[in-house]
Design a protein around this motif. Sequence first.
Motif, mmCIF file in Angstrom:
data_model
loop_
_atom_site.group_PDB
_atom_site.id
_atom_site.type_symbol
_atom_site.label_atom_id
_atom_site.label_comp_id
_atom_site.label_asym_id
_atom_site.label_seq_id
_atom_site.Cartn_x
_atom_site.Cartn_y
_atom_site.Cartn_z
ATOM 1 N N TYR A 1 -51.242 28.763 -6.138
ATOM 2 C CA TYR A 1 -51.734 28.589 -4.896
ATOM 3 C C TYR A 1 -51.730 27.071 -4.534
ATOM 4 O O TYR A 1 -51.346 26.660 -3.531
ATOM 5 C CB TYR A 1 -53.147 29.283 -4.879
ATOM 6 N N THR A 2 -52.174 26.098 -5.558
ATOM 7 C CA THR A 2 -52.366 24.623 -5.368
ATOM 8 C C THR A 2 -51.337 24.062 -6.162
ATOM 9 O O THR A 2 -50.598 24.433 -6.998
ATOM 10 C CB THR A 2 -53.825 24.354 -5.816
ATOM 11 N N PRO A 3 -51.073 22.725 -5.729
ATOM 12 C CA PRO A 3 -49.958 21.941 -6.487
ATOM 13 C C PRO A 3 -50.605 21.742 -8.024
ATOM 14 O O PRO A 3 -49.654 21.707 -8.967
ATOM 15 C CB PRO A 3 -50.039 20.501 -5.834
ATOM 16 N N GLU A 4 -51.920 21.503 -8.160
ATOM 17 C CA GLU A 4 -52.447 21.517 -9.513
ATOM 18 C C GLU A 4 -52.147 22.656 -10.354
ATOM 19 O O GLU A 4 -51.735 22.658 -11.571
ATOM 20 C CB GLU A 4 -53.991 21.339 -9.444
ATOM 21 N N GLU A 5 -52.440 23.918 -9.893
ATOM 22 C CA GLU A 5 -52.178 25.151 -10.455
ATOM 23 C C GLU A 5 -50.525 25.175 -11.159
ATOM 24 O O GLU A 5 -50.455 25.532 -12.184
ATOM 25 C CB GLU A 5 -52.685 26.326 -9.882
ATOM 26 N N ARG A 6 -49.791 25.088 -9.876
ATOM 27 C CA ARG A 6 -48.282 25.307 -10.488
ATOM 28 C C ARG A 6 -48.026 23.957 -11.409
ATOM 29 O O ARG A 6 -47.063 24.163 -12.444
ATOM 30 C CB ARG A 6 -47.498 24.893 -9.116
ATOM 31 N N TYR A 7 -48.608 22.676 -11.338
ATOM 32 C CA TYR A 7 -48.048 21.553 -12.228
ATOM 33 C C TYR A 7 -48.668 22.015 -13.815
ATOM 34 O O TYR A 7 -47.969 21.892 -14.582
ATOM 35 C CB TYR A 7 -48.847 20.546 -11.812
ATOM 36 N N VAL A 8 -50.068 22.541 -13.725
ATOM 37 C CA VAL A 8 -50.545 22.878 -15.275
ATOM 38 C C VAL A 8 -49.790 24.196 -15.774
ATOM 39 O O VAL A 8 -49.361 24.093 -17.007
ATOM 40 C CB VAL A 8 -51.926 23.287 -14.960
ATOM 41 N N ARG A 9 -49.351 25.170 -15.066
ATOM 42 C CA ARG A 9 -48.580 26.217 -15.520
ATOM 43 C C ARG A 9 -47.320 25.856 -15.750
ATOM 44 O O ARG A 9 -46.443 26.112 -16.892
ATOM 45 C CB ARG A 9 -48.456 27.448 -14.657
ATOM 46 N N SER A 10 -46.557 24.890 -15.177
ATOM 47 C CA SER A 10 -44.989 24.255 -15.547
ATOM 48 C C SER A 10 -45.182 23.627 -16.708
ATOM 49 O O SER A 10 -44.084 23.721 -17.384
ATOM 50 C CB SER A 10 -44.529 23.739 -14.008
ATOM 51 N N HIS A 11 -46.139 22.691 -16.829
ATOM 52 C CA HIS A 11 -46.485 21.966 -17.987
ATOM 53 C C HIS A 11 -46.261 22.870 -19.367
ATOM 54 O O HIS A 11 -45.743 22.539 -20.336
ATOM 55 C CB HIS A 11 -47.560 21.310 -17.865
ATOM 56 N N ILE A 12 -47.363 23.820 -19.196
ATOM 57 C CA ILE A 12 -47.708 24.791 -20.705
ATOM 58 C C ILE A 12 -46.155 25.439 -20.588
ATOM 59 O O ILE A 12 -45.803 25.680 -21.927
ATOM 60 C CB ILE A 12 -48.528 25.894 -20.227
ATOM 61 N N ALA A 13 -45.301 25.879 -19.717
ATOM 62 C CA ALA A 13 -44.338 26.724 -19.832
ATOM 63 C C ALA A 13 -42.959 25.774 -20.414
ATOM 64 O O ALA A 13 -42.229 25.925 -21.264
ATOM 65 C CB ALA A 13 -44.013 27.029 -18.580
ATOM 66 N N GLU A 14 -42.889 24.576 -19.766
ATOM 67 C CA GLU A 14 -41.732 23.637 -20.226
ATOM 68 C C GLU A 14 -41.912 22.510 -21.211
ATOM 69 O O GLU A 14 -41.133 22.495 -22.298
ATOM 70 C CB GLU A 14 -41.406 22.751 -18.916
ATOM 71 N N LYS A 15 -43.220 22.106 -21.435
ATOM 72 C CA LYS A 15 -43.565 21.248 -22.302
ATOM 73 C C LYS A 15 -43.927 21.982 -23.728
ATOM 74 O O LYS A 15 -43.902 21.485 -24.892
ATOM 75 C CB LYS A 15 -44.550 20.238 -22.122
ATOM 76 N N THR A 16 -44.522 23.391 -23.690
ATOM 77 C CA THR A 16 -44.925 24.050 -24.810
ATOM 78 C C THR A 16 -45.714 23.304 -25.809
ATOM 79 O O THR A 16 -45.535 23.013 -26.979
ATOM 80 C CB THR A 16 -43.770 24.752 -25.514
ATOM 81 N N PRO A 17 -47.005 22.881 -25.339
ATOM 82 C CA PRO A 17 -47.841 22.094 -26.161
ATOM 83 C C PRO A 17 -48.292 23.150 -27.383
ATOM 84 O O PRO A 17 -48.106 24.189 -27.319
ATOM 85 C CB PRO A 17 -49.144 21.991 -25.318
ATOM 86 N N ASP A 18 -48.591 22.414 -28.463
ATOM 87 C CA ASP A 18 -48.860 23.029 -29.817
ATOM 88 C C ASP A 18 -50.001 23.702 -29.858
ATOM 89 O O ASP A 18 -50.088 24.991 -30.117
ATOM 90 C CB ASP A 18 -48.923 22.027 -30.803
ATOM 91 N N VAL A 19 -51.044 22.985 -29.129
ATOM 92 C CA VAL A 19 -52.496 23.704 -28.904
ATOM 93 C C VAL A 19 -52.877 23.319 -27.284
ATOM 94 O O VAL A 19 -52.684 22.212 -27.080
ATOM 95 C CB VAL A 19 -53.221 22.941 -29.821
ATOM 96 N N VAL A 20 -53.565 24.196 -26.861
ATOM 97 C CA VAL A 20 -54.326 23.958 -25.843
ATOM 98 C C VAL A 20 -55.503 23.728 -25.908
ATOM 99 O O VAL A 20 -56.200 24.743 -26.342
ATOM 100 C CB VAL A 20 -53.940 24.881 -24.566
#
Length: 854
Positions: free
Chosen positions: A190-209
């Motif tokens: 819905y918002t740019p923040e939501e899209r940004y956070v989800r894209s970061h988790i999908a593309e950067k695949t952090p080891d731990v959130v």
Amino acid sequence: MRLSELKTGESATIVKVTGHGGFRRRIMEMGFVRGQRVEVILNAPLKDPIEYKIMGYDISLRRSEADMVVVLSDAEAGEYLAAQRGRGEASGCVRKCGEGTTPCDCSGRGGKPCATVDEVVARSSRTISVALVGNPNSGKTSLFNAVSGGHEHVGNYGGVTVGAKIGYRNYRGYRFEVTDLPGTYALTAYTPEERYVRSHIAEKTPDVVINTVVASNLERNLYLTTELIDINPRMVVALNMYDELERSGAKLDYDSLGRMLGVPMVPVEARNNRGIEALLDTVIDVFENRDDRVRHIHINMGPVIEEGLRRLNGDMSDHREELPKAFPPRYYAMKLLEGDRQAEEMLHGCARYGEWIEIRDRETRHIAEALGEDIETAFADQKYGFIQGALRETYIPGQREQAKATALIDAFVTHKLWGFPIFFALMWLMFWCTFSLGAYPQDWLDALVGWIGDGVNSLLPEGPLRDMLSDGVIGGVGAVIVFLPQIMILYLFISFLEDSGYLARAAFIMDRVMHRIGLHGKSFIPMIMGFGCNVPAIMACRTIESRSSRLITILITPFMSCSARLPIYILLTGTFFSAHAGLVMTGLYVLGILVAVVTARLMRRFFYPEDETPFVMELPPYRMPTWKTTLLHMWDKCAQYLRKMGGMILIASIVVWFLSYYPRERTDDAAVTNYENSYLGRIGQACEPVFTPLGLNWKAGVALISGISAKEIVVSTLGVLYAEETPAAAGDGPEGTADATRRIASGEVSQTAVHKTIIGGADGETAIRVAYVPEEEADEERTLGRKLLASGDFSEAAVLGFLTFILLYIPCIATVVAIGSEAGWRWAAASVIYDTAVAWLMAWAVYHIASLFA
């Protein structure tokens, strides 16, 4: 590097496997675990799939799957060991010790054994990438500062962090790479923040959130936690502000709650650095798969929704090789049912996308008919029901003393009668303190700058170098740096209002007013931030969900008087309107707001007549900001201001001095500067017809042109151009010179108090201006303000027009770039043209109206 980047015949050692839990387990079961050697056997003709050899077996992986495996190639290991040999730390071996036919030399140098590939892999695998995810106002950025020592500002309203910040920390042999993501309430599109956070988790695949949760507001904050559970990353919940929960008398069995959710929970107080080490220890345990609380759960959506999910998820799981590997199939099924556009974009290239959409449409209709509500509402209800059930087992509410205090304060500051007077009183207090209290340290800095200038003049011989240092560097930069105290006071007030939670209330009480101009209350916060700096204010507009409201807010924000304009206001109002300086400054701020209002109304009427997005904004509880946080924010902004002094403004001051100093004119005894015939004077005279209707001369025009790069440069330019002006009565021509000579000879004035400049005379002739001032007043009279007053170039009406033009004309280059990146370069160009045109028209009107009363 990633396994997918290896070429045929190359080998590497596995460092770690990223991705969601189910995919990670499946890949690791195939032998892709840390320390194992893997070799690329061959690539398919279309580069997908790829065949690898691992543990004596040939295994085929799709490129998307191989991209989730982090490896250390032999080439990378060789470069690392070569670097060690260069430091005398290792003799080097690329293979593991004892592997292959080539013996490994482990004698080392200086008695040190060499680093093996195993050791290099171990070091590489001890880097933990962490993503901080949380609601606005959850203290996420405070936690980022506590973990990494970063200096990101902490604000107590939604959307402070509008871009990712990265910090680092070494702890117990591990290197933490911490990314502070934007605050968000959910992971929808819905918002740019939501899209940004989800894209970061999908593309950067952090080891731990690390999911930051306000311990005293669990029901609201845990909704985002359930969204993250759906994604199934390795996660730790940081129960921030745990002291507030304890003070309220509430009890939380966070260990049991964490086991219910399958996520470890750690109480922390980020503002006081409490619980940070325990949090980092838990992150290490989760990263190393040592925490027995970690498990993946499926949040039950109820029988009706689960039946639809089962059908869609079942078909997706049967064809999981087509799915992107970032998230599990159930998550994609849930998002398709919700009609999530970003999920649809991610899956659009899959071969069975059409079949999945058919199943989705059919099941969505069935769920809506069975439940009597839309699918998104049904999902939210089920998740909140799950949260309430979990808290009923683990949480005992307290007295909520803070909520009572917040309600009591809100009864006054958001009252329909008292809210506005309180708000305007706070604004008036802020500007009064900025102007009045800041005047004392400003005088001290001004005296210091004058003392430094005198020192340079006394130490260096007369010539261009001395003039450049005295008039260009010290005169230009010093004219701006003296306003640092006012900048500090302004930022101190803004920081305190942000951190305490009051600015969120300001947005609330201004909502009705903002609606009348076609915006809503959330647009008010970027506008208030614009009083500090327009650039972060424009970036903060990302939190506005409506595209039209976001665009309008971006375009009107430059009309808010940023702190860069403050030195100009203080200089001119303090010089020409000393008795009413505060009133004039307040009028400028109000005028900027009025122009912004009119602009917003025009845009809403002619470009975007409809804005259906409702005003939804969280009102966080009031908190007393810590002095450390508030002062840190203030200093960060002041440090930016000081860096401008040593960078852009210094260079601009020298350039302005050079253009105003040359070419030099010859007289009988020396070369002198004729400002009017200098390069800068010629530029100013070429533009003078534009500024003459505003009552301004070429020097003011030059200052305005130089201010396009940064508004502070207007003051430094004036400082350079009027460096040789003498604030006293002057005589022109031979009569003036003779009079000055007579008064020196009679002892009436001293020779050091006499100043001579060459000015352009009529018909190309040259006239000599001689000015004199009593010696005891010489030091007092050398400030830039007095030079401007004595020059006679500015009438009060012209000063008002000058200030109006500075308020409204083209924003600084950094702001134009921010508008271009956020709204598009077409709108950035339109902003430059519109703002400058409005500035000229308003300045013309103010000048002529003020002239009637002069």
